[in-house]
Design a protein around this motif. Sequence first.
Motif, PDB file in Angstrom:
ATOM      1  N   UNK A   8      75.710  91.783  12.342  1.00 53.62           N
ATOM      2  CA  UNK A   8      74.409  92.113  12.933  1.00 53.62           C
ATOM      3  C   UNK A   8      73.586  90.882  13.317  1.00 53.62           C
ATOM      4  N   UNK A   9      74.138  89.707  13.129  1.00 50.13           N
ATOM      5  CA  UNK A   9      73.381  88.477  13.375  1.00 50.13           C
ATOM      6  C   UNK A   9      72.882  88.423  14.812  1.00 50.13           C
ATOM      7  N   UNK A  10      71.608  88.069  14.956  1.00 56.16           N
ATOM      8  CA  UNK A  10      71.021  87.895  16.273  1.00 56.16           C
ATOM      9  C   UNK A  10      70.591  89.174  16.956  1.00 56.16           C
ATOM     10  N   UNK A  11      70.634  90.311  16.247  1.00 54.68           N
ATOM     11  CA  UNK A  11      70.225  91.568  16.884  1.00 54.68           C
ATOM     12  C   UNK A  11      68.698  91.690  16.930  1.00 54.68           C
ATOM     13  N   UNK A  12      68.195  92.827  17.411  1.00 52.64           N
ATOM     14  CA  UNK A  12      66.744  92.975  17.565  1.00 52.64           C
ATOM     15  C   UNK A  12      66.002  92.862  16.244  1.00 52.64           C
ATOM     16  N   UNK A  13      66.634  93.306  15.152  1.00 54.05           N
ATOM     17  CA  UNK A  13      65.982  93.192  13.847  1.00 54.05           C
ATOM     18  C   UNK A  13      65.875  91.734  13.414  1.00 54.05           C
ATOM     19  N   UNK A  14      66.921  90.954  13.649  1.00 53.08           N
ATOM     20  CA  UNK A  14      66.862  89.522  13.346  1.00 53.08           C
ATOM     21  C   UNK A  14      65.778  88.837  14.167  1.00 53.08           C
ATOM     22  N   UNK A  15      65.669  89.204  15.427  1.00 52.90           N
ATOM     23  CA  UNK A  15      64.652  88.587  16.280  1.00 52.90           C
ATOM     24  C   UNK A  15      63.261  88.809  15.685  1.00 52.90           C
ATOM     25  N   UNK A  16      62.931  90.053  15.366  1.00 56.50           N
ATOM     26  CA  UNK A  16      61.619  90.331  14.778  1.00 56.50           C
ATOM     27  C   UNK A  16      61.422  89.547  13.491  1.00 56.50           C
ATOM     28  N   UNK A  56      82.498  92.344  17.538  1.00 55.04           N
ATOM     29  CA  UNK A  56      82.873  93.740  17.351  1.00 55.04           C
ATOM     30  C   UNK A  56      81.687  94.668  17.601  1.00 55.04           C
ATOM     31  N   UNK A  57      80.497  94.271  17.163  1.00 52.01           N
ATOM     32  CA  UNK A  57      79.321  95.115  17.357  1.00 52.01           C
ATOM     33  C   UNK A  57      78.581  94.793  18.647  1.00 52.01           C
ATOM     34  N   UNK A  58      78.603  93.543  19.058  1.00 56.75           N
ATOM     35  CA  UNK A  58      77.891  93.146  20.270  1.00 56.75           C
ATOM     36  C   UNK A  58      76.382  93.243  20.154  1.00 56.75           C
ATOM     37  N   UNK A  59      75.861  93.322  18.940  1.00 57.02           N
ATOM     38  CA  UNK A  59      74.429  93.546  18.759  1.00 57.02           C
ATOM     39  C   UNK A  59      73.577  92.363  19.210  1.00 57.02           C
ATOM     40  N   UNK A  60      74.128  91.162  19.126  1.00 56.18           N
ATOM     41  CA  UNK A  60      73.346  89.989  19.508  1.00 56.18           C
ATOM     42  C   UNK A  60      72.978  90.009  20.989  1.00 56.18           C
ATOM     43  N   UNK A  61      73.780  90.676  21.811  1.00 57.94           N
ATOM     44  CA  UNK A  61      73.490  90.727  23.242  1.00 57.94           C
ATOM     45  C   UNK A  61      72.165  91.414  23.517  1.00 57.94           C
ATOM     46  N   UNK A  62      71.806  92.402  22.681  1.00 58.82           N
ATOM     47  CA  UNK A  62      70.542  93.103  22.853  1.00 58.82           C
ATOM     48  C   UNK A  62      69.387  92.460  22.129  1.00 58.82           C
ATOM     49  N   UNK A  63      69.630  91.336  21.453  1.00 56.98           N
ATOM     50  CA  UNK A  63      68.585  90.629  20.730  1.00 56.98           C
ATOM     51  C   UNK A  63      68.395  89.232  21.285  1.00 56.98           C
ATOM     52  N   UNK A  64      68.974  88.248  20.599  1.00 55.20           N
ATOM     53  CA  UNK A  64      68.821  86.869  21.042  1.00 55.20           C
ATOM     54  C   UNK A  64      69.380  86.675  22.448  1.00 55.20           C
ATOM     55  N   UNK A  65      70.413  87.434  22.821  1.00 49.43           N
ATOM     56  CA  UNK A  65      70.991  87.289  24.162  1.00 49.43           C
ATOM     57  C   UNK A  65      69.984  87.562  25.258  1.00 49.43           C
ATOM     58  N   UNK A  66      69.200  88.611  25.104  1.00 53.96           N
ATOM     59  CA  UNK A  66      68.195  88.950  26.123  1.00 53.96           C
ATOM     60  C   UNK A  66      67.079  87.911  26.171  1.00 53.96           C
ATOM     61  N   UNK A 231      63.202  99.643  19.305  1.00 53.38           N
ATOM     62  CA  UNK A 231      63.769  99.482  20.638  1.00 53.38           C
ATOM     63  C   UNK A 231      64.095 100.830  21.271  1.00 53.38           C
ATOM     64  N   UNK A 232      63.999 101.892  20.492  1.00 52.57           N
ATOM     65  CA  UNK A 232      64.179 103.255  20.987  1.00 52.57           C
ATOM     66  C   UNK A 232      63.362 104.191  20.113  1.00 52.57           C
ATOM     67  N   UNK A 233      63.402 105.479  20.363  1.00 50.95           N
ATOM     68  CA  UNK A 233      62.575 106.401  19.601  1.00 50.95           C
ATOM     69  C   UNK A 233      62.995 106.411  18.126  1.00 50.95           C
ATOM     70  N   UNK A 269      63.180  93.714  24.675  1.00 57.85           N
ATOM     71  CA  UNK A 269      64.325  94.229  23.905  1.00 57.85           C
ATOM     72  C   UNK A 269      64.459  95.743  23.967  1.00 57.85           C
ATOM     73  N   UNK A 270      63.597  96.421  24.718  1.00 59.32           N
ATOM     74  CA  UNK A 270      63.607  97.887  24.782  1.00 59.32           C
ATOM     75  C   UNK A 270      64.951  98.416  25.272  1.00 59.32           C
ATOM     76  N   UNK A 271      65.376  99.511  24.661  1.00 61.37           N
ATOM     77  CA  UNK A 271      66.581 100.219  25.100  1.00 61.37           C
ATOM     78  C   UNK A 271      66.223 101.631  25.556  1.00 61.37           C
ATOM     79  N   UNK A 272      65.033 101.789  26.058  1.00 61.63           N
ATOM     80  CA  UNK A 272      64.583 103.082  26.545  1.00 61.63           C
ATOM     81  C   UNK A 272      63.073 103.101  26.646  1.00 61.63           C
ATOM     82  N   UNK A 273      62.568 104.157  27.241  1.00 64.92           N
ATOM     83  CA  UNK A 273      61.127 104.261  27.468  1.00 64.92           C
ATOM     84  C   UNK A 273      60.345 104.474  26.190  1.00 64.92           C
TER      85      UNK A 273
END
Length: 286
Positions: A8-16, A56-66, A231-233, A269-273
């Motif tokens: 989960x490293x670098x995901x949206x939770x890590x960013x916050x 494997x998770x790709x979670x960093x792309x939606x966090x630090x990547x963005x 990042x979502x509801x 980092x939003x993944x939806x409205x």
Amino acid sequence: MNYRHAFHAGNHADVLKHVALLALCDALTAKPSPLFALDTHAGRGLYALSADAARRTGEAAGGIGRLWAQPPAVPAIARYLDAVRACRAAHGEDAYPGSPWLLAHALRADDRIAACELQDEEAAALKALFAGDARVAVHPRDGYAAVKALLPPRVGEVRFARGLVLIDPPYEAQLGEFDAALAALREGLARWPTAVFALWYPIKQRRALQPFFRRAAALPARSALLAELLVRRDDLPLRMNGSGLLILNPPWQFDRALAPALQALRPALAEGADASTRLEWLRAPA
């Protein structure tokens, strides 16, 4: 525990968490007296985003990547990205810093850090990472027990009046983790009432967190602040839709320093409205 933060490293939770952690460090180091920081669930301290677990998770792309691709022009976020840049300069272009690395980066020569990690492999990696840094003591032990054992902090003849305790558990017990975390916060406040305490928590279904918020508001802190990024509801029970930090005794005007970063992270980092943020006092400063 079976949890490995490498997934989960670098995901949206890590960013916050890491934006807020650096902002706390900067507020605390604005005064000259030395600090002590306790990281109760430190992990290995450094992660490779090209490793199998992260890929494997790709979670960093939606966090630090963005953020890396389109950095918002906000001081607290720029500070965070500068720290990641420094980490990559030292450890490679795919490196991502964990909280103990960020503490060591942000704190000063006369400050001290205790980093606790229970898993043998992670603790060994953490010890190797800080082998040359006399400021950092690595404790291969339970982080909750360390709150009682290491607070109030004293290193040699130095007693620390100020500092920070970061509690970032894996929540393998899900909602049951809050019992242990709140007990540790109560113990820590009794032992070191002048410190800042920060508890990270995941958000799946917000309504399930109401008992936690009520109990957190009753803790014997001078003030209590919630900072959240979704990042979502907030009603998808099978996903981590966002996360938050409960910050007890935050530095003066810390909410004002963090507010622009939260406002910028939501669209970034939003993944939806339904993405949202929350910055709210459970107990306002007197």
